[in-house]
Design a protein around this motif. Structure first.
Motif, PDB file in Angstrom:
ATOM      1  N   VAL A 143       0.996  -1.140  -0.072  1.00  0.00           N
ATOM      2  CA  VAL A 143       0.003  -0.184   0.023  1.00  0.00           C
ATOM      3  C   VAL A 143       0.900   1.242  -0.039  1.00  0.00           C
ATOM      4  CG1 VAL A 143      -1.582   1.544   1.265  1.00  0.00           C
ATOM      5  CG2 VAL A 143      -2.029  -1.125   0.849  1.00  0.00           C
ATOM      6  N   LYS A 144       1.943   1.137   0.831  1.00  0.00           N
ATOM      7  CA  LYS A 144       2.812   2.395   0.768  1.00  0.00           C
ATOM      8  C   LYS A 144       3.351   2.661  -0.466  1.00  0.00           C
ATOM      9  CE  LYS A 144       6.690   4.038   3.341  1.00  0.00           C
ATOM     10  NZ  LYS A 144       7.943   3.568   3.804  1.00  0.00           N
ATOM     11  N   ASP A 145       3.913   1.556  -1.087  1.00  0.00           N
ATOM     12  CA  ASP A 145       4.481   1.817  -2.431  1.00  0.00           C
ATOM     13  C   ASP A 145       3.642   2.402  -3.457  1.00  0.00           C
ATOM     14  OD1 ASP A 145       6.805   0.917  -1.321  1.00  0.00           O
ATOM     15  OD2 ASP A 145       6.997  -0.858  -2.136  1.00  0.00           O
ATOM     16  N   PHE A 146       2.431   1.704  -3.370  1.00  0.00           N
ATOM     17  CA  PHE A 146       1.284   1.863  -4.199  1.00  0.00           C
ATOM     18  C   PHE A 146       0.909   3.429  -4.119  1.00  0.00           C
ATOM     19  CE2 PHE A 146      -3.063   1.794  -5.943  1.00  0.00           C
ATOM     20  CZ  PHE A 146      -2.582   1.381  -7.134  1.00  0.00           C
ATOM     21  N   SER A 147       0.856   4.036  -2.910  1.00  0.00           N
ATOM     22  CA  SER A 147       0.338   5.308  -2.443  1.00  0.00           C
ATOM     23  C   SER A 147       1.627   6.324  -3.082  1.00  0.00           C
ATOM     24  CB  SER A 147       0.313   5.549  -0.945  1.00  0.00           C
ATOM     25  OG  SER A 147      -0.467   4.591  -0.586  1.00  0.00           O
ATOM     26  N   GLU A 148       2.781   5.854  -2.793  1.00  0.00           N
ATOM     27  CA  GLU A 148       3.842   6.628  -3.397  1.00  0.00           C
ATOM     28  C   GLU A 148       3.824   6.781  -4.893  1.00  0.00           C
ATOM     29  OE1 GLU A 148       7.620   4.978  -2.337  1.00  0.00           O
ATOM     30  OE2 GLU A 148       7.240   6.012  -0.274  1.00  0.00           O
ATOM     31  N   LEU A 149       3.421   5.551  -5.545  1.00  0.00           N
ATOM     32  CA  LEU A 149       3.121   5.664  -6.847  1.00  0.00           C
ATOM     33  C   LEU A 149       2.000   6.616  -7.424  1.00  0.00           C
ATOM     34  CD1 LEU A 149       4.955   3.714  -8.615  1.00  0.00           C
ATOM     35  CD2 LEU A 149       2.684   2.121  -8.855  1.00  0.00           C
ATOM     36  N   LEU A 150       0.777   6.436  -6.527  1.00  0.00           N
ATOM     37  CA  LEU A 150       0.015   7.375  -6.911  1.00  0.00           C
ATOM     38  C   LEU A 150      -0.201   8.727  -6.944  1.00  0.00           C
ATOM     39  CD1 LEU A 150      -3.239   5.565  -5.084  1.00  0.00           C
ATOM     40  CD2 LEU A 150      -3.078   5.990  -7.705  1.00  0.00           C
ATOM     41  N   VAL A 151       0.670   9.086  -5.601  1.00  0.00           N
ATOM     42  CA  VAL A 151       1.045  10.540  -5.435  1.00  0.00           C
ATOM     43  C   VAL A 151       1.808  11.004  -6.795  1.00  0.00           C
ATOM     44  CG1 VAL A 151       2.522  11.955  -4.232  1.00  0.00           C
ATOM     45  CG2 VAL A 151       1.171  10.468  -3.061  1.00  0.00           C
ATOM     46  N   SER A 152       2.923  10.136  -7.087  1.00  0.00           N
ATOM     47  CA  SER A 152       3.827  10.614  -8.294  1.00  0.00           C
ATOM     48  C   SER A 152       3.009  10.708  -9.478  1.00  0.00           C
ATOM     49  CB  SER A 152       5.048   9.664  -8.184  1.00  0.00           C
ATOM     50  OG  SER A 152       4.625   8.750  -9.189  1.00  0.00           O
ATOM     51  N   HIS A 153       2.135   9.665  -9.635  1.00  0.00           N
ATOM     52  CA  HIS A 153       1.295   9.942 -10.836  1.00  0.00           C
ATOM     53  C   HIS A 153       0.246  11.050 -10.766  1.00  0.00           C
ATOM     54  CE1 HIS A 153       2.654   6.391 -12.951  1.00  0.00           C
ATOM     55  NE2 HIS A 153       2.420   5.711 -11.910  1.00  0.00           N
ATOM     56  N   GLY A 154      -0.209  11.117  -9.555  1.00  0.00           N
ATOM     57  CA  GLY A 154      -1.100  12.581  -9.505  1.00  0.00           C
ATOM     58  C   GLY A 154      -0.329  13.930 -10.017  1.00  0.00           C
ATOM     59  N   ASN A 155       0.976  13.798  -9.305  1.00  0.00           N
ATOM     60  CA  ASN A 155       1.816  15.007  -9.504  1.00  0.00           C
ATOM     61  C   ASN A 155       1.960  15.179 -11.047  1.00  0.00           C
ATOM     62  OD1 ASN A 155       1.847  15.683  -7.141  1.00  0.00           O
ATOM     63  ND2 ASN A 155       3.900  14.484  -6.513  1.00  0.00           N
ATOM     64  N   GLN A 156       2.407  13.998 -11.469  1.00  0.00           N
ATOM     65  CA  GLN A 156       2.559  14.066 -13.158  1.00  0.00           C
ATOM     66  C   GLN A 156       1.234  14.379 -13.772  1.00  0.00           C
ATOM     67  OE1 GLN A 156       4.304  10.200 -14.514  1.00  0.00           O
ATOM     68  NE2 GLN A 156       6.002  10.281 -12.929  1.00  0.00           N
ATOM     69  N   PHE A 157       0.233  13.676 -13.228  1.00  0.00           N
ATOM     70  CA  PHE A 157      -1.240  14.374 -13.998  1.00  0.00           C
ATOM     71  C   PHE A 157      -1.389  15.562 -13.797  1.00  0.00           C
ATOM     72  CE2 PHE A 157      -5.747  14.508 -13.575  1.00  0.00           C
ATOM     73  CZ  PHE A 157      -6.170  13.925 -15.076  1.00  0.00           C
ATOM     74  N   GLY A 158      -1.120  16.182 -12.712  1.00  0.00           N
ATOM     75  CA  GLY A 158      -1.165  17.711 -12.436  1.00  0.00           C
ATOM     76  C   GLY A 158      -0.393  18.491 -13.666  1.00  0.00           C
ATOM     77  N   LEU A 159       0.993  17.913 -13.799  1.00  0.00           N
ATOM     78  CA  LEU A 159       1.844  18.775 -14.497  1.00  0.00           C
ATOM     79  C   LEU A 159       1.303  18.594 -16.084  1.00  0.00           C
ATOM     80  CD1 LEU A 159       5.395  17.700 -13.182  1.00  0.00           C
ATOM     81  CD2 LEU A 159       4.331  19.842 -13.298  1.00  0.00           C
ATOM     82  N   LEU A 160       0.869  17.375 -16.175  1.00  0.00           N
ATOM     83  CA  LEU A 160       0.347  17.228 -17.665  1.00  0.00           C
ATOM     84  C   LEU A 160      -0.864  18.175 -17.954  1.00  0.00           C
ATOM     85  CD1 LEU A 160       0.205  14.747 -20.141  1.00  0.00           C
ATOM     86  CD2 LEU A 160      -1.890  14.509 -19.292  1.00  0.00           C
TER      87      LEU A 160
END
Ligand SMILES: Nc1ncnc2c1ncn2[C@@H]1O[C@H](COP(=O)(O)OP(=O)(O)OP(=O)(O)O)[C@@H](O)[C@H]1O
Length: 882
Positions: free
Chosen positions: A216-233
Motif C-alpha cells: 500500500v505504501k509503495d502504491f500510494s507513493e506511486l499514486l502521488v507521483s502519478h497524481g503530480n505527473q497528472f497535474g503537470l500534464l
C-alpha cells in the motif's frame, strides 16, 4: 458542450492556467470571494485559502458534494469528509486520492438521480435557469451581486468541466484500484508460492499485514507521483495550446495520458513484483507497449534464470545434504567398526595377557606387578617420575635430573597398576593363585619396594575396618574359605595360619600371646610344604573372621617404628603363611598347599631415613637381607649352580617360593616423588630381574591314597632305621641325653591349644602321640645337632617326617584305635650309619647350622602388652561367619 460553456471553461482554464504564473491580487480576491461563498454554505474552506488549498478542496470533491447536498439535501449519499491532508505525506496523498475518487463518484451518482438538479441549473439559477429549481434554495436567499454571480457561473463551469475530468480520473482510479487489487493479490500469490517451498516460514496475519502495508505504501507513493505527473500534464496541456481546448480534446488528452501511465504503472508493478515469482495474474488483461513487453520479457527471462538457478541451487543443497548424511552414516559405521575393533583389540590384549601368563606359568617365571603409590596429602608438588603407564605392562620413568633420552627409561612387567587402582583391582589377578593353593600348589605373594612406597597398604590395607580397603591378605583368605566351602562335598579342607616376622635377622612368632620372644629356627626342606619354621604357632582357622583376629594379633606384635620417610614404617619382614590340607572324599588323595604372604621391610637410604641407634641397626639388617634377596635373584636369573639362600633368614624362608616349584607373584611398589627417583629406578631394575627368573613349572603337591600308603611305609622304615641307629649310638656312646630330653614337656601356644582342644590332661592318647612325635623330632634334631619342639597340631605335620600322624581330625581318632603295623625289618650297613653320623656332625659344624639360640634376641620394642589379655578368638566352628 455549448459555445458558451466552452467559452466559460476556457476562461476558467485560463484562470487556472495563469494562476501559477503570478499571484495577482485580483486572483486572490476572486478566490477569496469563492471561498467566502463556499464557506457560507459548506464551511469547508477557510476564509482566505491559499491557492493550493483552494484547488485541492475543489479537486477532492468535498465542495461539489456539499454544495449539491445544500441545494438538494441527500443527493450525495456519502461524502468522504476527511480533512484536507498534506500531499507530501504518502498516506495522506492516498487518502486524498481516495477521497477524491469517492466523492466525485458519489457526486456523479447524486447528480444522475432524478431529483438531483442539473448543475447547470445552478449556473443559471439567477435569472436564466429554471427558477423553480433554485427557488427556495439557500442560494436564492442570498443577496448576491452581479459580479459574484458571474464568478459563481465561472466556478460552476469549472466544476462541471472538473466533473467531466473527474469521471475520466475516476475511470483511471478504477483501473488503478483494479491494478492495486491485482497487485496485492499478486504479491500474496508470490508470497504463498514462495512459502510453499519453505515450510518453516510463518504464514500469519502479521506477515500478510506487513506485506500489504508495504504494498500500500509503495502504491500510494506511486499514486502521488502519478497524481503530480497528472497535474503537470494538465498544466502542460493547458499551457501548450494557446488555443483553448475543446472538452473532448481535453478528455482525449487525459485518456491518452492515462493509457500511457497504465502501461508504465504495470511496468513499475512488474519491477515491484519481481520478488514474487507468480505474476501472471498481475499482467493479465494489461495492454503492454512493445518496449515494456520487451523489458518484461527480459525480466521474465531473468526471473526464469534466477528461478532455475535457485532450483539448481536447491537441488545442489539437497544433494549436499544427502551426501553429508551418507558421509555421516559412513562415519558412524566406521566408528562402530572401530569400537568393535577396539573392543576386540582389548579382548585380544586380555587373551594375550592370559596366554602370556600361561606361558610364564609353564616356564615358572615369577610374575611381577608394579604398583604406583599416589602422592600423599601435602606431597603433591605436581611432578611425578612416572611419565607413562602403558596397557601392556609398560611403565616409563622420567628422571628430572637427566636430559635427553637418558632421562626416560621404560620397564616392562606383567602389569602396571596406576595410582587410581583400587584394592579390589589389585587383588583380581591374585585370585587364580588362591585357587591354586587349594589345588595343592605352593604360592608366594610378596610386596617389595622402598620404605613408604605402599607395601603394607597393598598386603594388609590401611585398616581392617572397611572391607573396601582390605589388602591382599584378607581378600586371599576370604576367597580361600569361600572356595573351600564351595568344594565341601568333594574335598575336606583344613586351614592353618602361621605368622612370623624377621626382625634384625631373627625369626619371631607373631601369633604368641604370652609375650614370649622365642627365637625360631628355619628348616629348608621343600618336602615340608612350607613348614619351614616349624616352631612358629600354627593356628587352625575356619573362617575369615578367625584370620582377621589372628592378623590383628600379628600386626600388634609386629615391629614398627617412625622414620623420616614413613611414620609407621615396618621394621621387619612379615610373613603370613597359610597351610592348606585337603582330603578328597572319594579317592582319599591328599592335597597340600601353602600360601606365603610376605610384606617385606622397606629398603631405605640410611642418610635419608635419618636412622640412628636402634633404627640404624634395623635399617642395616633390612638392607642386608634385601641385598641377599637380590643376590639370590641374580643367581637364579643367571641359573647359577649355587644359589646363596643361606645368606639371610629372608631368603631361607622364601627359598621354596623362589627356587622351588611354587607360583610366585611380586608386587613391586614405587613412590612417584622426584626425590625418590634413585630408589625407584633401582627398585624397578631389581623387579625386572625378578621377572626374568624361571622357577620351572609349578607342581601340585597331590598324593593319591596309594602313594600315601607307600610313603607312609617308607617313613616307617626310615623311622625304624633311625631308631635302630639311635639305639646303636646309645649303645656305643652310652649317651642317654635324647631320652631325657624327650621327657621334657612341650611349649605350645595357648591359642594353639585352645583351638585344637588338644589338652594333655583331657586326651592322654593324643598327648602320648605328641610325645611320640616329639621323640621323632628329637631324633631328627639330634641328627642335625639341634633341639626341636613341635608347635604344630598333629594334622599339619608332614607325613614324611611323621608317618603315623593322622592327616585329619577324624583320622587321629581312627588311627588311634588301629594297631600299628609292625615296621618291616631294615638292613643297614654300618658304613652307612657311620656315614650318616659323620655327615650329621659335619653339618652341625657349618656356619648355616650354627644354633641361632646363641644370639640374644633383642628386647621387643613394639610388642603390645595388652595382647596377653586379649579375648580368645571366637569359635572356629562358626561357619556362618565366613
Ligand atoms: N595405594 C595407596 N593409596 C593411598 N595411600 C597409600 C597407598 N599406598 C600407600 N599409601 C600410604 O602411604 C603411606 C606408606 O604406606 P605403607 O606403610 O604401606 O608403606 P610401606 O612400603 O609398607 O612402608 P615401610 O616399608 O616403611 O613399612 C601410608 O600412609 C599409606 O596409607
Amino acid at each position: 458542450m455549448t459555445l458558451h460553456t466552452q467559452k466559460r471553461s476556457s476562461t476558467t482554464l485560463n484562470w487556472l492556467r495563469e494562476k501559477p504564473k503570478k499571484q495577482l491580487p485580483g486572483d486572490a480576491k476572486q478566490r477569496n470571494g469563492y471561498a467566502r461563498w463556499t464557506m457560507q454554505r459548506t464551511e469547508l474552506l477557510p476564509r482566505e485559502p491559499s491557492e493550493e488549498d483552494f484547488c485541492r478542496a475543489l479537486r477532492n470533491g468535498l465542495i461539489l458534494c456539499n454544495v449539491l447536498n445544500k441545494v438538494n439535501p441527500g443527493a450525495v449519499h456519502k461524502v468522504v469528509e476527511n480533512p484536507i491532508i498534506d500531499v507530501q505525506s504518502t498516506e495522506g496523498a492516498a487518502q486524498s486520492a481516495i477521497q477524491y475518487f469517492e466523492n466525485t463518484e458519489e457526486f456523479s451518482g447524486g447528480r444522475r438521480t432524478d431529483e438531483a438538479p442539473d448543475i447547470r441549473s445552478l449556473r443559471f439559477g439567477k435569472g436564466r435557469g429554471s427558477p423553480s429549481s433554485l427557488v427556495g434554495s439557500e442560494i436564492t436567499d442570498e443577496s448576491l451581486d452581479e459580479s459574484e454571480s458571474s464568478q459563481y457561473e465561472q466556478l460552476f463551469e469549472f466544476l462541471h468541466l472538473s466533473n467531466e475530468v473527474s469521471i475520466e480520473e475516476s475511470k483511471a482510479a478504477n483501473a488503478l484500484t483494479f491494478l492495486f487489487d491485482r497487485f496485492a493479490l499478486g504479491l500474496l500469490q508470490a508470497y504463498l508460492a514462495e512459502s510453499n517451498g519453505s515450510e518453516g516460514l510463518p504464514l500469519n496475519g502479521m506477515v500478510i499485514g506487513t506485506v500489504l502495508r508495504k504494498a500500500v505504501k509503495d502504491f500510494s507513493e506511486l499514486l502521488v507521483s502519478h497524481g503530480n505527473q497528472f497535474g503537470l500534464l494538465l498544466k502542460k496541456i493547458l499551457k501548450a495550446d494557446s488555443v483553448p481546448l475543446s472538452k473532448s480534446e481535453f478528455i482525449e488528452a487525459i485518456s491518452r495520458y492515462l493509457g500511457q501511465k497504465t502501461s508504465l504503472v504495470s511496468s513499475d508493478l512488474s519491477k515491484f513484483c519481481i520478488c514474487g515469482g507468480k505474476r501472471l495474474g498481475i499482467w493479465h488483461g494489461i495492454d503492454h507497449s512493445a518496449g515494456n513487453a520487451e523489458l518484461l520479457n527480459f525480466q521474465q527471462k531473468q526471473l526464469e534464470e534466477l528461478k532455475s538457478f535457485f532450483h539448481e541451487t536447491k537441488i545442489e543443497v539437497r544433494q549436499s545434504q544427502l551426501d553429508w548424511e551418507e558421509e555421516i552414516k559412513r562415519l558412524e559405521h566406521h566408528i562402530k567398526g572401530l569400537e568393535v575393533a577396539s573392543s576386540s583389540y582389548h579382548k585380544v590384549l586380555e587373551e594375550n595377557r592370559l596366554l602370556y601368563n600361561q606361558v610364564q606359568d609353564l616356564k615358572g617365571t615369577i610374575r611381577v606387578y608394579c604398583r604406583v603409590r599416589p602422592f600423599l596429602p601435602g606431597q603433591s608438588d605436581g611432578q611425578s617420575t612416572v611419565d607413562y603407564i602403558g596397557e601392556n605392562g609398560n611403565i616409563m620413568i622420567i628422571n628430572p635430573h637427566k636430559q635427553g633420552k637418558d632421562a626416560r627409561r621404560m620397564f616392562t612387567f606383567n602389569k602396571v597398576l596406576g595410582t587410581n587402582v583400587t584394592q579390589q583391582q589389585i587383588y583380581v589377578d591374585t585370585q587364580p593363585l588362591i585357587r591354586s593353593v587349594l589345588d595343592g600348589y605352593n604360592v608366594c605373594i610378596f610386596a617389595y619396594g622402598q620404605t613408604g612406597s605402599g607395601k603394607t597398604y597393598t598386603m594388609s590395607g590401611p585398616d581392617l575396618m572397611t572391607e573396601e580397603t582390605w589388602g591382599v591378605n584378607y581378600r586371599a583368605l576370604r576367597d580361600l574359605f569361600q572356595i573351600s566351602k564351595a568344594r565341601m562335598d568333594i574335598i575336606e579342607y583344613e586351614v592353618g595360619v602361621q605368622m612370623i616376622e624377621i626382625y634384625n635377622e631373627q625369626v619371631r612368632d607373631l601369633l604368641v600371646i604370652d609375650g614370649s620372644n622365642r627365637r625360631l629356627d628355619i628348616r629348608n626342606n621343600s618336602q615340608l610344604n612350607g613348614l619351614n619354621v616349624p616352631d612358629a604357632s600354627l593356628i587352625p582357622v575356619k573362617c575369615t573372621q578367625d584370620v582377621l583376629n589372628l592378623m590383628r594379633i600379628g600386626q600388634r606384635n609386629r615391629a614398627v617404628g617412625a622414620t623420616a620417610l614413613n611414620e609407621r614404617s615396618s621394621r621387619s619382614h612379615s610373613i603370613l603363611t597359610v597351610h592348606v590340607r585337603g582330603k578328597e572324599l572319594v579317592s582319599g588323595s591328599i592335597l597340600k598347599g601353602c600360601l606365603h604372604l610376605v610384606d617385606l621391610a622397606g629398603s631405605e637410604r640410611v642418610d635419608k631415613s635419618e636412622a640412628v641407634g636402634e633404627r640404624l641397626k634395623e635399617a642395616q639388617h633390612i638392607n642386608r637381607s634385601l641385598s641377599a634377596l637380590g643376590d639370590v635373584i641374580s643367581a637364579l636369573a643367571q641359573k647359577s649352580t649355587h644359589i646363596p639362600y643361606r645368606n639371610s633368614k629372608l631368603t631361607q624362608v622364601l627359598q621354596d617360593s623362589l627356587g622351588g616349584h611354587a607360583k610366585t607373584l611380586m608386587f613391586v611398589h614405587i613412590n612417584p616423588e622426584v626425590n625418590a627417583i634413585g630408589e625407584t629406578i633401582s627398585t624397578l631394575k631389581f623387579a625386572e630381574r625378578v621377572a626374568s627368573i624361571e622357577l620351572g613349572a609349578a607342581r601340585s603337591n597331590k598324593e593319591t591314597g596309594e602313594m600315601r600308603e607307600l610313603k607312609e611305609e617308607m617313613s616307617n622304615l626310615k623311622l625304624a632305621l633311625e631308631r635302630k641307629e639311635a639305639e646303636l649310638e646309645q649303645l656305643k656312646s652310652g649317651n642317654t641325653r635324647c631320652t631325657i630330653e624327650s621327657q621334657r614337656p612341650q611349649t605350645v601356644s595357648p591359642l594353639h591349644m585352645s583351638k585344637y582342644g588338644i589338652s594333655t590332661s583331657l586326651k592322654p592318647e593324643i598327648n602320648q602321640r605328641c610325645i611320640d612325635d616329639a621323640r621323632v623330632s628329637e631324633v631328627r634334631s639330634c641328627s642335625s645337632g639341634k633341639q626341636r619342639r613341635s608347635r604344630f597340631p598333629p594334622k599339619f605335620i608332614d607325613k614324611d617326617i611323621m608317618p603315623r600322624m593322622p592327616l585329619l581330625a577324624e583320622e587321629i581318632l581312627v588311627n588311634l584305635d588301629k594297631p600299628r603295623s609292625p615296621s618291616p625289618p631294615v638292613r643297614r650297613s654300618l658304613s652307612t650309619d657311620r656315614g650318616a653320623l659323620v655327615k650329621s656332625r659335619i653339618k652341625s659344624e657349618t656356619a648355616d647350622n650354627q644354633p641361632i639360640s646363641k644370639v640374644q634376641f633383642p628386647a621387643r620394642v613394639f610388642v603390645n602388652k595388652s595382647v596377653a589379655t586379649m579375648p580368645i578368638i571366637p569359635s572356629m566352628d562358626n561357619n556362618t561367619r565366613q
